[in-house]
Scaffold this motif. Structure first.
Motif, PDB file in Angstrom:
ATOM      1  N   PRO A 160      -7.670  39.355  20.130  1.00 30.81           N
ATOM      2  CA  PRO A 160      -7.111  40.225  21.178  1.00 30.81           C
ATOM      3  C   PRO A 160      -7.662  39.428  22.254  1.00 30.81           C
ATOM      4  CG  PRO A 160      -7.984  41.524  19.349  1.00 30.81           C
ATOM      5  CD  PRO A 160      -8.325  40.181  19.071  1.00 30.81           C
ATOM      6  N   ILE A 161      -8.834  39.206  22.158  1.00 29.41           N
ATOM      7  CA  ILE A 161      -9.472  38.443  23.610  1.00 29.41           C
ATOM      8  C   ILE A 161      -8.744  37.012  24.071  1.00 29.41           C
ATOM      9  CG2 ILE A 161     -11.544  37.220  24.689  1.00 29.41           C
ATOM     10  CD1 ILE A 161     -13.186  39.222  22.809  1.00 29.41           C
ATOM     11  N   THR A 162      -8.381  36.313  23.145  1.00 31.06           N
ATOM     12  CA  THR A 162      -7.771  35.131  23.199  1.00 31.06           C
ATOM     13  C   THR A 162      -6.379  35.526  23.942  1.00 31.06           C
ATOM     14  OG1 THR A 162      -8.836  33.957  21.528  1.00 31.06           O
ATOM     15  CG2 THR A 162      -6.792  32.783  22.466  1.00 31.06           C
ATOM     16  N   GLN A 163      -5.608  36.293  23.562  1.00 28.46           N
ATOM     17  CA  GLN A 163      -4.315  36.893  23.739  1.00 28.46           C
ATOM     18  C   GLN A 163      -4.436  37.362  25.321  1.00 28.46           C
ATOM     19  OE1 GLN A 163      -1.364  36.573  22.232  1.00 28.46           O
ATOM     20  NE2 GLN A 163      -0.344  37.225  24.076  1.00 28.46           N
ATOM     21  N   LEU A 164      -5.531  38.235  25.577  1.00 32.09           N
ATOM     22  CA  LEU A 164      -5.776  38.737  26.957  1.00 32.09           C
ATOM     23  C   LEU A 164      -5.924  37.583  27.739  1.00 32.09           C
ATOM     24  CD1 LEU A 164      -6.300  41.281  28.700  1.00 32.09           C
ATOM     25  CD2 LEU A 164      -8.803  41.035  27.785  1.00 32.09           C
ATOM     26  N   ILE A 165      -6.644  36.685  27.458  1.00 29.89           N
ATOM     27  CA  ILE A 165      -7.119  35.650  28.525  1.00 29.89           C
ATOM     28  C   ILE A 165      -5.553  34.759  28.603  1.00 29.89           C
ATOM     29  CG2 ILE A 165      -7.924  33.272  28.675  1.00 29.89           C
ATOM     30  CD1 ILE A 165     -10.424  34.212  27.189  1.00 29.89           C
ATOM     31  N   GLU A 166      -4.812  34.587  27.654  1.00 27.09           N
ATOM     32  CA  GLU A 166      -3.522  33.808  27.968  1.00 27.09           C
ATOM     33  C   GLU A 166      -2.585  34.672  28.700  1.00 27.09           C
ATOM     34  OE1 GLU A 166      -1.371  32.614  24.358  1.00 27.09           O
ATOM     35  OE2 GLU A 166      -3.044  31.222  23.810  1.00 27.09           O
ATOM     36  N   ASP A 167      -2.564  35.915  28.558  1.00 24.84           N
ATOM     37  CA  ASP A 167      -1.863  36.796  29.426  1.00 24.84           C
ATOM     38  C   ASP A 167      -2.185  36.930  30.911  1.00 24.84           C
ATOM     39  OD1 ASP A 167      -0.194  37.523  27.197  1.00 24.84           O
ATOM     40  OD2 ASP A 167      -1.386  39.427  26.831  1.00 24.84           O
ATOM     41  N   HIS A 184      -3.650  34.451  32.514  1.00 32.65           N
ATOM     42  CA  HIS A 184      -3.102  33.237  32.988  1.00 32.65           C
ATOM     43  C   HIS A 184      -1.826  33.182  33.532  1.00 32.65           C
ATOM     44  CE1 HIS A 184      -7.047  31.051  33.094  1.00 32.65           C
ATOM     45  NE2 HIS A 184      -7.266  31.550  31.808  1.00 32.65           N
ATOM     46  N   ASN A 185      -0.661  34.247  32.807  1.00 33.83           N
ATOM     47  CA  ASN A 185       0.611  34.199  33.068  1.00 33.83           C
ATOM     48  C   ASN A 185       0.945  35.009  34.160  1.00 33.83           C
ATOM     49  OD1 ASN A 185       0.909  32.472  30.795  1.00 33.83           O
ATOM     50  ND2 ASN A 185       1.176  34.099  29.451  1.00 33.83           N
ATOM     51  N   LEU A 186      -0.302  35.824  34.743  1.00 31.92           N
ATOM     52  CA  LEU A 186       0.005  36.606  35.915  1.00 31.92           C
ATOM     53  C   LEU A 186       0.146  35.797  36.991  1.00 31.92           C
ATOM     54  CD1 LEU A 186      -2.367  39.600  35.059  1.00 31.92           C
ATOM     55  CD2 LEU A 186       0.351  39.319  34.557  1.00 31.92           C
ATOM     56  N   SER A 187       0.754  36.520  38.112  1.00 34.92           N
ATOM     57  CA  SER A 187       0.591  35.720  39.384  1.00 34.92           C
ATOM     58  C   SER A 187      -0.651  36.064  39.879  1.00 34.92           C
ATOM     59  CB  SER A 187       1.819  36.407  40.188  1.00 34.92           C
ATOM     60  OG  SER A 187       1.395  37.849  40.677  1.00 34.92           O
ATOM     61  N   ILE A 188      -1.127  35.393  41.011  1.00 36.35           N
ATOM     62  CA  ILE A 188      -2.285  35.428  41.959  1.00 36.35           C
ATOM     63  C   ILE A 188      -2.512  36.897  42.053  1.00 36.35           C
ATOM     64  CG2 ILE A 188      -3.899  34.670  43.646  1.00 36.35           C
ATOM     65  CD1 ILE A 188      -3.360  32.530  41.352  1.00 36.35           C
ATOM     66  N   ASP A 189      -1.601  37.556  42.783  1.00 37.79           N
ATOM     67  CA  ASP A 189      -1.658  39.025  43.231  1.00 37.79           C
ATOM     68  C   ASP A 189      -1.972  39.602  42.051  1.00 37.79           C
ATOM     69  OD1 ASP A 189      -1.555  38.271  45.982  1.00 37.79           O
ATOM     70  OD2 ASP A 189       0.737  38.498  45.926  1.00 37.79           O
ATOM     71  N   GLU A 190      -1.178  39.583  41.058  1.00 40.48           N
ATOM     72  CA  GLU A 190      -1.484  40.297  39.821  1.00 40.48           C
ATOM     73  C   GLU A 190      -2.911  40.218  39.299  1.00 40.48           C
ATOM     74  OE1 GLU A 190       3.218  40.700  38.066  1.00 40.48           O
ATOM     75  OE2 GLU A 190       1.999  39.123  37.801  1.00 40.48           O
ATOM     76  N   GLN A 191      -3.254  38.922  39.268  1.00 40.34           N
ATOM     77  CA  GLN A 191      -4.568  38.830  38.561  1.00 40.34           C
ATOM     78  C   GLN A 191      -5.722  39.503  39.626  1.00 40.34           C
ATOM     79  OE1 GLN A 191      -5.117  34.330  38.617  1.00 40.34           O
ATOM     80  NE2 GLN A 191      -3.782  34.187  36.721  1.00 40.34           N
ATOM     81  N   LYS A 192      -5.440  39.471  40.988  1.00 43.07           N
ATOM     82  CA  LYS A 192      -6.354  40.134  41.610  1.00 43.07           C
ATOM     83  C   LYS A 192      -6.419  41.626  41.451  1.00 43.07           C
ATOM     84  CE  LYS A 192      -6.428  36.612  45.520  1.00 43.07           C
ATOM     85  NZ  LYS A 192      -6.336  36.270  46.653  1.00 43.07           N
TER      86      LYS A 192
END
Length: 105
Positions: free
Chosen positions: A5-12, A14-22
């Motif tokens: 689940p952690i690997t999946q979370l990291i991939e998800d 990285h697929n987010l936009s910069i604003d969504e990551q923030k």
């Protein structure tokens, strides 16, 4: 083999936009935002500065002196260039009373 689940979370992530990551990071671990420093208000001394007071007095004295100096019938002071030779518009200095012009008194 299944992903953790952690690997999946990291991939998800990285697929987010910069604003969504923030936004995601702010929800997970909120950080205090920098507050602007309040501006320090300078206390006034209450009145005019010494220089401003001196300039004000000089201006008042100059205006009072001008009010006392007689004006020529042409509306200029005695030292005006037309009151001396060789001005093309030369004329003798005459106060409004001598010239018979009503000065508004």
């Amino acid at each position: 083999m299944a992903r953790s689940p952690i690997t999946q979370l990291i991939e998800d992530f990285h697929n987010l936009s910069i604003d969504e990551q923030k936004l995601f990071l702010d929800l997970v671990d909120p950080q205090p935002e920098e507050q602007p420093k309040p501006k320090v208000k300078r206390k006034s001394k209450g009145g005019k500065s010494a220089r401003a007071s001196q300039m004000s007095e000089q201006i008042k004295a100059n205006l009072n002196q001008r009010a006392k100096e007689p004006l020529c019938a042409c509306g200029n002071e005695e030292g005006f260039t037309d009151h001396a030779q060789p001005s093309p518009n030369f004329h003798e200095f005459q106060t409004a009373k001598v010239a018979g012009v009503d000065g508004g008194d």
